[in-house]
Write an enzyme that holds these catalytic residues in place. Structure first.
Site, PDB file in Angstrom:
ATOM      1  CB  SER A 247      -0.960   0.002   1.196  1.00 58.03           C
ATOM      2  OG  SER A 247      -0.336   0.067   2.455  1.00 58.03           O
ATOM      3  CE  LYS A 292      -2.759   1.403   5.323  1.00 57.34           C
ATOM      4  NZ  LYS A 292      -2.519   0.949   4.202  1.00 57.34           N
TER       5      LYS A 292
END
Length: 350
Positions: A247, A292
């Site tokens: 990611s 996140k």
């Protein structure tokens, strides 16, 4: 009074004993685990891809001039805790922003925790290669394909070597590992294929007979792993340890672009983001997006770059003043940063 004190004291012993028992991760004297079949996922640390870690650039580029950068292009992570006792799991659920998920979502039943960590590390390394490729393609800089590893006993073993630069395959010039693999996959097991490489400064042409792929006998097997690298003396190195998964790809690519182009890509703003990247600069879905984004908002980030396919996961959530924009490509990410700095309309995740 003494009797009441005695009753309370002794009456508390079973409670303390139970608490101690629940906190144990195994039955004493045995290998029988007392952990729950859940993992806790929560916000992990962020890293500024334009900054340093242990006094070394997170994204280190040598062999060419590097432009001055400032501000933040932070990549995000998710913290995962496993092997929890019941008390530990309940505590994280009640006292933190962590989510409890079935352990199978983190460690599949047919994998060990060590195997999952190895796969995540491989995915991280692959994302680094794709980030370099996507960034240099965005900048229209020439690329080459380097052999990273030759499988022992494979058709390539003895003909090709790690470090060789592939010039062409079957007479077709290649500029990425994906392109090279596509050419090989167009052949059949048993076919001869020519591979032209630069080996220790000398151009050599090798004819190799393809074998059957170990996982699928219908597919051809050459037996090399490849990485796409800049031509000449330019090298791009990523200096993060103990981080896994794919990611970080988009943010790594943006850092490379920022360092190899004039001006500040983030316009000096506090930008955070996440997303996978492929060789062509397409941004893909990731896990743990809410954690996140939460970590970024808590750190007062101004702009959050989210994969388009993750926008639905953020719908209805409050992240304060931070703007969350949808990006599908590397070009989208650059455009959204430009628009934010210029006060123009943004493609918000809504």
């Amino acid at each position: 009074m003494n009797r009441r004190f005695t009753t309370l004291t002794f009456g508390a012993i079973p409670v303390f004993a139970l608490a101690a028992l629940v906190n144990l991760d195994h039955i004493p004297g045995t290998n029988i685990a007392l952990t729950v079949p859940y993992a806790a996922e929560g916000p992990g640390p962020m890293f500024n891809t334009l900054g340093k870690v242990n006094d070394v650039d997170v994204v280190q580029i040598t062999g060419t001039d590097v432009d001055h950068t400032s501000g933040n292009l932070n990549m995000t992570t998710v913290s995962v805790r496993t092997n929890m006792t019941l008390v530990q799991a309940i505590s994280r659920w009640l006292l933190t922003s962590d989510n409890l998920v079935p352990i199978d979502q983190v460690i599949p039943q047919n994998k060990t925790e060590e195997e999952v960590n190895q796969l995540n590390q491989q995915a991280f390394l692959s994302s680094e290669s794709s980030a370099t490729t996507a960034a240099l393609r965005y900048l229209k800089k020439p690329l080459e394909v380097e052999i990273a590893e030759v499988v022992a006993g494979s058709p390539a073993d003895g003909s090709l070597s790690a470090g060789d630069r592939i010039v062409s395959i079957a007479g077709e010039k290649v500029d990425s590992g994906g392109h090279a693999q596509k050419i090989v996959r167009s052949k059949k097991p048993g076919d001869d294929i020519t591979v032209t490489v630069r080996h220790q400064g000398t151009t050599e042409e090798k004819t190799i007979t393809l074998a059957e792929h170990p996982s699928d006998k219908k597919l051809p097997f050459l037996g090399i792993s490849m990485t796409t690298v800049p031509t000449g003396d330019i090298t791009v190195k990523y200096n993060l340890e103990d981080v896994g998964g794919p990611s970080a790809g988009m943010m790594f690519a943006l850092a490379v672009i920022d360092k190899l182009s004039p001006g500040q890509l983030n316009h000096g703003k506090y930008v955070v983001g996440t997303g996978t990247i492929d060789d062509d600069g397409n941004v893909g879905h990731i896990g743990g997006i809410e954690h996140k984004a939460r970590a970024a908002a808590d750190d007062n980030a101004e702009l959050f770059l989210a994969p388009k396919d993750n926008c639905a996961d953020l719908r209805g959530k409050d992240f304060g003043a931070m703007k969350i924009v949808s990006v599908a490509t590397l070009e989208d990410a650059v455009t959204q940063m430009d628009n934010y700095a210029a006060g123009k309309d943004l493609h918000l995740c809504e």
